[in-house]
Structure formats: structure tokens, C-alpha cells
Design an enzyme around this catalytic site. Sequence first.
Site, mmCIF file in Angstrom:
data_model
loop_
_atom_site.group_PDB
_atom_site.id
_atom_site.type_symbol
_atom_site.label_atom_id
_atom_site.label_comp_id
_atom_site.label_asym_id
_atom_site.label_seq_id
_atom_site.Cartn_x
_atom_site.Cartn_y
_atom_site.Cartn_z
ATOM 1 N N GLY A 66 55.940 34.976 -100.180
ATOM 2 C CA GLY A 66 54.586 34.609 -99.788
ATOM 3 C C GLY A 66 53.890 33.904 -100.932
ATOM 4 N N CYS A 93 61.496 37.788 -103.193
ATOM 5 C CA CYS A 93 60.447 37.109 -103.958
ATOM 6 C C CYS A 93 59.138 37.908 -103.930
ATOM 7 C CB CYS A 93 60.289 35.684 -103.452
ATOM 8 S SG CYS A 93 59.584 34.614 -104.721
ATOM 9 N N TYR A 94 58.117 37.439 -103.191
ATOM 10 C CA TYR A 94 56.889 38.242 -103.121
ATOM 11 C C TYR A 94 57.231 39.655 -102.655
ATOM 12 C CZ TYR A 94 52.058 39.623 -102.042
ATOM 13 O OH TYR A 94 50.845 40.264 -102.018
ATOM 14 N N HIS A 189 65.679 33.260 -103.130
ATOM 15 C CA HIS A 189 65.610 33.167 -101.667
ATOM 16 C C HIS A 189 66.996 33.028 -101.045
ATOM 17 C CE1 HIS A 189 61.246 32.827 -101.103
ATOM 18 N NE2 HIS A 189 61.266 32.292 -102.307
ATOM 19 N N GLU A 191 67.672 33.113 -97.948
ATOM 20 C CA GLU A 191 67.588 32.558 -96.585
ATOM 21 C C GLU A 191 67.681 31.035 -96.549
ATOM 22 O OE1 GLU A 191 65.226 33.782 -98.457
ATOM 23 O OE2 GLU A 191 63.211 33.163 -97.906
ATOM 24 N N GLY A 246 65.018 19.482 -68.629
ATOM 25 C CA GLY A 246 65.333 19.761 -70.023
ATOM 26 C C GLY A 246 66.040 21.108 -70.130
ATOM 27 N N ASP A 248 65.388 23.919 -71.898
ATOM 28 C CA ASP A 248 64.623 25.173 -71.857
ATOM 29 C C ASP A 248 64.257 25.571 -70.428
ATOM 30 O OD1 ASP A 248 64.782 24.816 -74.552
ATOM 31 O OD2 ASP A 248 62.660 24.345 -74.841
ATOM 32 N N SER A 249 63.670 24.623 -69.699
ATOM 33 C CA SER A 249 63.218 25.008 -68.357
ATOM 34 C C SER A 249 64.409 25.266 -67.438
ATOM 35 C CB SER A 249 62.263 23.970 -67.768
ATOM 36 O OG SER A 249 62.915 22.757 -67.524
ATOM 37 N N THR A 250 65.513 24.565 -67.651
ATOM 38 C CA THR A 250 66.681 24.806 -66.804
ATOM 39 C C THR A 250 67.277 26.190 -67.078
ATOM 40 O OG1 THR A 250 67.160 22.451 -66.923
ATOM 41 C CG2 THR A 250 68.891 23.843 -66.027
ATOM 42 N N ARG A 318 48.409 10.420 -72.118
ATOM 43 C CA ARG A 318 48.840 11.828 -72.099
ATOM 44 C C ARG A 318 47.932 12.659 -71.199
ATOM 45 N NH1 ARG A 318 52.328 13.538 -76.238
ATOM 46 N NH2 ARG A 318 52.878 11.871 -77.673
ATOM 47 N N LYS A 399 66.019 27.868 -80.399
ATOM 48 C CA LYS A 399 66.597 26.796 -79.582
ATOM 49 C C LYS A 399 68.124 26.873 -79.471
ATOM 50 C CE LYS A 399 65.862 22.758 -77.484
ATOM 51 N NZ LYS A 399 64.752 22.469 -76.567
ATOM 52 N N ASP A 480 70.632 -21.949 -72.923
ATOM 53 C CA ASP A 480 70.010 -23.259 -73.134
ATOM 54 C C ASP A 480 68.543 -23.319 -72.766
ATOM 55 O OD1 ASP A 480 72.067 -24.429 -74.325
ATOM 56 O OD2 ASP A 480 72.841 -25.469 -72.547
ATOM 57 N N LYS A 535 60.363 10.451 -90.456
ATOM 58 C CA LYS A 535 59.199 11.277 -90.151
ATOM 59 C C LYS A 535 59.058 12.304 -91.253
ATOM 60 C CE LYS A 535 57.412 14.871 -87.159
ATOM 61 N NZ LYS A 535 57.483 15.607 -85.912
ATOM 62 N N GLU A 541 58.432 10.200 -81.543
ATOM 63 C CA GLU A 541 58.006 9.319 -80.452
ATOM 64 C C GLU A 541 57.097 8.230 -81.044
ATOM 65 O OE1 GLU A 541 59.062 9.351 -77.405
ATOM 66 O OE2 GLU A 541 60.169 11.232 -77.445
HETATM 67 N N1 GLN Z 1 53.484 34.107 -105.299
HETATM 68 C C1 GLN Z 1 54.592 34.793 -105.855
HETATM 69 C C2 GLN Z 1 55.082 34.087 -107.122
HETATM 70 O O1 GLN Z 1 54.706 32.979 -107.378
HETATM 71 C C3 GLN Z 1 55.732 34.866 -104.857
HETATM 72 C C4 GLN Z 1 56.341 33.541 -104.511
HETATM 73 C C5 GLN Z 1 57.304 33.614 -103.350
HETATM 74 O O2 GLN Z 1 57.379 34.580 -102.630
HETATM 75 N N2 GLN Z 1 58.011 32.504 -103.113
HETATM 76 O O3 GLN Z 1 55.860 34.652 -107.857
#
Ligand code: GLN
Length: 543
Positions: A66, A93-94, A189, A191, A246, A248-250, A318, A399, A480, A535, A541
Amino acid sequence: MTTAVPDPIPPHKNFDTILVLDFGSQYSHLITRRLREFNVYCEMLPCTQKLSELEWIPKGVILSGGPYSVYADDAPHVDPAVFELDVPILGICYGMQEIAWHFGKNVLAGEKREYGHAYLKVDRHGDGVTGGHVDKLFAGLEDDMEVWMSHGDKLSHLPGDFITVATTSNAPFAGIAHQSKTLYGIQFHPEVTHTPQGKVLLKNFAIGICRAKANWTMEKFVHQEISRIRALVGEKGQVIGAVSGGVDSTVAAKLMKEAIGDRFHAVMVDNGVLRMNEAKQVKETLTKGLGINLTVIDASERFLAGLKGIKDDPEKKRKVIGNTFIEVFQETAKKIASEASSDKAGEIEWLLQGTLYPDVIESISFKGPSATIKTHHNVGGLPKDMKLKLIEPLRELFKDEVRELGTELGIPEELVWRHPFPGPGIAIRILGEVTPEQVRIAREADVIFIEEIKAAGLYRKISQAFAALLPVKAVGVMGDNRVHAQVIALRAVETSDFMTADWYPFDGAFLKKVSRRIVNEVDGVCRVVYDITSKPPGTIEME
Ligand code: GLN
């Protein structure tokens, strides 16, 4: 008006579930995804969740990262009852700082931020002091591994009864664990894909330490979801829902069909700006192929009449399409309801919505200490004065899981892997005024482009591709004769989450072939260009 209804059998009652408590990191949802990738069911809730209000017991808890500092006055903290739950906890982390703060108030600002790659050195402890549990987190991993860091705060010292389980040259407490309890903290991290072995670590936690069963498969989910829908809707209840062709709906529609048969009424509105032959194809697949009780309403003329004269106001396009859709859906629903209630079953009191888990996550993720948590309303295109209860059978799924579920339900592969298509259809791929002639040109060019992409074996590699029609004319020479005709812009992007995207690097021969075919086969086009905007700053789009 729609209302949410209590759920009779949510998946966290059927599957061993890991709970992610979110402190607002941009990566929190990835923790959930990673766990599900190895078939462990996982749900995310905001870090402010009161444990006494949780109606189920998780097999383990992960505290996310966080942006806050645990020592700040207004920093968010978990309900301390989480530490009394007697299930394993992993802080990331946090989340690790939160554990350290809870047990020792020992977190402070570091001299410098640490952001990016780092090399982790794992400290093994063997069976000695700890009975071996601390090493389980790094089981099967190398002693040296690459990890991704993103923090500015650090632990000043270990909280009592904790030991160090990993270090980096910059972080003496890159990993900590309680000596006897299954409490772990990691500063990096696992993840994100920048931590290549991160998934193994999460798996070690969920399966090795929490002993969660890896039984979250779509095959199991289907059966439970069908009973869940039946319990929710009852023996007579009837459900209505819009389908678009699409994925999801199907998938949602097929699931309803399996659960309640013809008491599910699917409605497809042909708005005149669908892809070429789409209404016909969807009807074939859904009725003949999948046995769904479907009503197709051809409202093309009504939509095209509404779009007439709108030249350079995409928002207005839209709106016209959205509002006309609501009108048509509502009229159709009323008609179906009067017919349906006169025969076998009860009134139609349910509306099917294809809400997916990312929408749910978006609505419950932690937005800051003072933000109130809004509930999610996926009400785009809902009739206002129909008093319907919402049924959202895909609301726990990502998804890729919806695709897997679709395959499980026997939905043809071609449909399961279909590129997304916007609600306003090719109206927003025709820049400028939408007329039947412009629709024809855009459709014909699109068919050729997609056909060639499929023939080249690139369809699944590309996330979204289409042909757009630009509102300009250019000069050309054809046979031509000097011609003054229109310009087609091709767009094809690769993306994993549709938040950012990059254009697909086709080879020259491919583009040459597509261009030649479009100019030769589509009347009214004399030039083809390829959009090479990523993007951001572009959107996928064009309008
Ligand atoms: N804010 C906290 C820090 O800077 C945690 C950061 C994080 O969770 N990525 O250490």
C-alpha cells in the site's frame, strides 16, 4: 431499480479460500490472480474489513502492499483480530511493515527509496529453533533469487520472536518470520512478473503453509454455480438478460440455461451497427448451438435513424445508442414478461448482469483512509422502472476464468476467444456520420482484416483488432481512373489488461496483402493506413 440479494452459497463457503486484505497497492488484484492461477480460490477485501463481520473463515490471510507509511497518524491498519484468527498470515511490503508495527512499532522511513530489481539471499534455518516452518515459504526456491522492490520505509529491528529469513544488500529484513507461529513478512512483491519465482513463493504459502486445497477449477465451479443459481432464483423464478455475442454475456447466458432452462430469457438487440452478419451468427450459435431461449429484435432502423446527422460528437453517438438500447430492451422485456407469466412460471423478477471480478475489485479496493467504500453498480443500460433483482454469476471470475468456464460449458472456441467489441458497435469505428453506406464499408473492411489475421494465425496473439473508417476522402488512381474515395484505418493492439496497450508489429507483407484486398474488394475505399499509436496516449477504440 435493481437490488442485490443475499447469496445462498458463495464460493468462499465451498472452496478453501485465501483472503487478501487490500491496503491500496496497485498490485493487490495480482495477488488474487496468481493464487487462482494455481487453482487456489482467493478473495480480496479492503484492509478495513472487520473480522467479526466476516461470515467465513479463510485458510490464510495475505496483507497487501500500500502507498501509506504504517507509522503515520492516519495510516490504515488491519483489525487486530486478524492476528487471533489462528491462520497463517503473509505480509507483502506494507503488509510486512504492518505485521512488524503490530508486534513491535519498529518501522521508519529509509534513507532512500528502493525501487526495482534486487537480489534476495534466502537464510535457511533448518529444523532447529523453528521446527522447520520458516523455511517452507522458500521451499524449492534458489538461495539467490531475483525480486522486485518498491518501498521507502524499512524495519529498524526485528519484532520479538521473529527471525530474518531473507536479506538483500540494501534490506537486512527483506523477509521475516515468527519463530513458532505461521506469520511471515516479505519486503518484495512476489505477485509481479518482475519477481520471476514469485508465484512459487505464493504457492508455498497457500498450499504448503495454509494447506489450502488447489481445487478451484472451472469444472468444479460450474456445478456449484448451477446449484447456487437454482437456490437463488427458486423453482419458478424467471430471469431476463441481454446478450451481445461477446464471451461474457454468452457464458453467463449458457450458465443460466444450464441452471434454469427456458426460464432464462435472452434478448439480443440488433442495433444496426454490429459486425457483418453478427445478429444472424449469434442467433445460430445461441439457439441451435447452445439451446438458449433467445429473442432477437431487429431495431437497426430505429438506431440508424437516431444516429443520423451526428457528425463529430462521439459522446452523443454513445448516448443515442445507449438510450435506444434501454428503450428497446425494456419494450421487449415487457412483452416477454407478459407472455411468460401467462404460461408455466412466475413473473420475471431477475436481471442477469455479466459483471466480472475486476469490476468488483475496483469497487472494494482500498482507496485511502478517508474514502468511503462505494458499492459497485454495473448498471449501464439498465431499465430504470423495472423492479428487478440482479443476478451476477460471473462476479467472482477474472476474464481468463470466464474463458475457461466457456470452454467447460461447450461454447465454441471461436466465440470464447473473440476480441472485445464495444457496446456502441462500429458506430464508434466510423468516424463522422454513421450512415448505412458507411456501415457497409466499415463492415466489409473489418471482415477482410480479421480474416487475414486469422489466416496468419495471429488472432489469439492480438488482443483487439478492427478496421475503422476515417471521415476524409483521398485521391487515388484505380484502373486508369482518378478516384476520390475513403480511407480505412486498421488498428490492432496487444495488451494484457486493456489499461495500457501497444500496436501490433505486423510484417510488411501482411499489411500489403490486407491493404490490397481492402482497396480491391471494398467499394468506396482507395487507401488503407495502419494506426501506430500506443495506449496511452491513444485509446484502443477511435471514438
Ligand atoms: N509505503 C510503504 C513503503 O514505502 C509500503 C510500500 C508498498 O507496499 N509498496 O515502504
